[in-house]
Motif scaffolding. Structure first.
Motif, mmCIF file in Angstrom:
data_model
loop_
_atom_site.group_PDB
_atom_site.id
_atom_site.type_symbol
_atom_site.label_atom_id
_atom_site.label_comp_id
_atom_site.label_asym_id
_atom_site.label_seq_id
_atom_site.Cartn_x
_atom_site.Cartn_y
_atom_site.Cartn_z
ATOM 1 N N ASP A 1 0.809 -1.214 0.000
ATOM 2 C CA ASP A 1 0.000 0.000 0.000
ATOM 3 C C ASP A 1 0.844 1.267 0.000
ATOM 4 O O ASP A 1 0.343 2.337 -0.342
ATOM 5 C CB ASP A 1 -0.936 0.021 1.217
ATOM 6 N N GLU A 2 2.089 1.173 0.391
ATOM 7 C CA GLU A 2 2.999 2.318 0.476
ATOM 8 C C GLU A 2 4.206 2.095 -0.424
ATOM 9 O O GLU A 2 4.594 0.942 -0.666
ATOM 10 C CB GLU A 2 3.478 2.515 1.922
ATOM 11 N N PRO A 3 4.830 3.177 -0.904
ATOM 12 C CA PRO A 3 6.048 3.013 -1.716
ATOM 13 C C PRO A 3 7.136 2.245 -0.961
ATOM 14 O O PRO A 3 7.187 2.279 0.271
ATOM 15 C CB PRO A 3 6.489 4.452 -1.987
ATOM 16 N N CYS A 4 7.967 1.579 -1.707
ATOM 17 C CA CYS A 4 9.064 0.803 -1.122
ATOM 18 C C CYS A 4 10.026 1.743 -0.410
ATOM 19 O O CYS A 4 10.239 2.884 -0.849
ATOM 20 C CB CYS A 4 9.826 0.057 -2.217
ATOM 21 N N ALA A 5 10.624 1.270 0.657
ATOM 22 C CA ALA A 5 11.614 2.051 1.400
ATOM 23 C C ALA A 5 12.884 2.198 0.566
ATOM 24 O O ALA A 5 13.299 1.263 -0.113
ATOM 25 C CB ALA A 5 11.934 1.375 2.721
ATOM 26 N N GLY A 6 13.484 3.385 0.676
ATOM 27 C CA GLY A 6 14.772 3.600 -0.001
ATOM 28 C C GLY A 6 14.605 4.037 -1.381
ATOM 29 O O GLY A 6 15.327 4.204 -2.211
#
Length: 80
Positions: free
Chosen positions: A75-80
């Motif tokens: 649901d959220e963009p990937c970290a980094g």
């Protein structure tokens, strides 16, 4: 002499039928690549994907989706 090879700035005129044929050929070629290919813009939105990148093969449904949702089910963009 450089102007003779500048094809990007001076496209040849195409009839609508020829343009449609070229677009269809490009789509067929892009979709025939067996590896997943996804074109993503700066807002993480899928702008183009081939059939290999979409689980059910419905490329049109993938267009405009967030890449993290399409590729990883997040649901959220990937970290980094």
């Amino acid at each position: 002499m450089a102007d003779r090879f500048n094809l990007v700035d001076t496209p040849a005129p195409m009839s609508p039928g020829l343009l449609e044929a070229v677009i269809n050929r490009w789509r067929a070629t892009f979709d025939s690549i067996p590896d997943p290919i996804v074109l993503i813009d700066g807002d993480f939105t899928v702008r183009r994907a081939n059939r290999a990148a979409v689980a059910d093969g419905d490329v049109r449904a993938a267009l405009g989706a967030p890449c993290h949702q399409l590729l990883f089910g997040l649901d959220e963009p990937c970290a980094g």
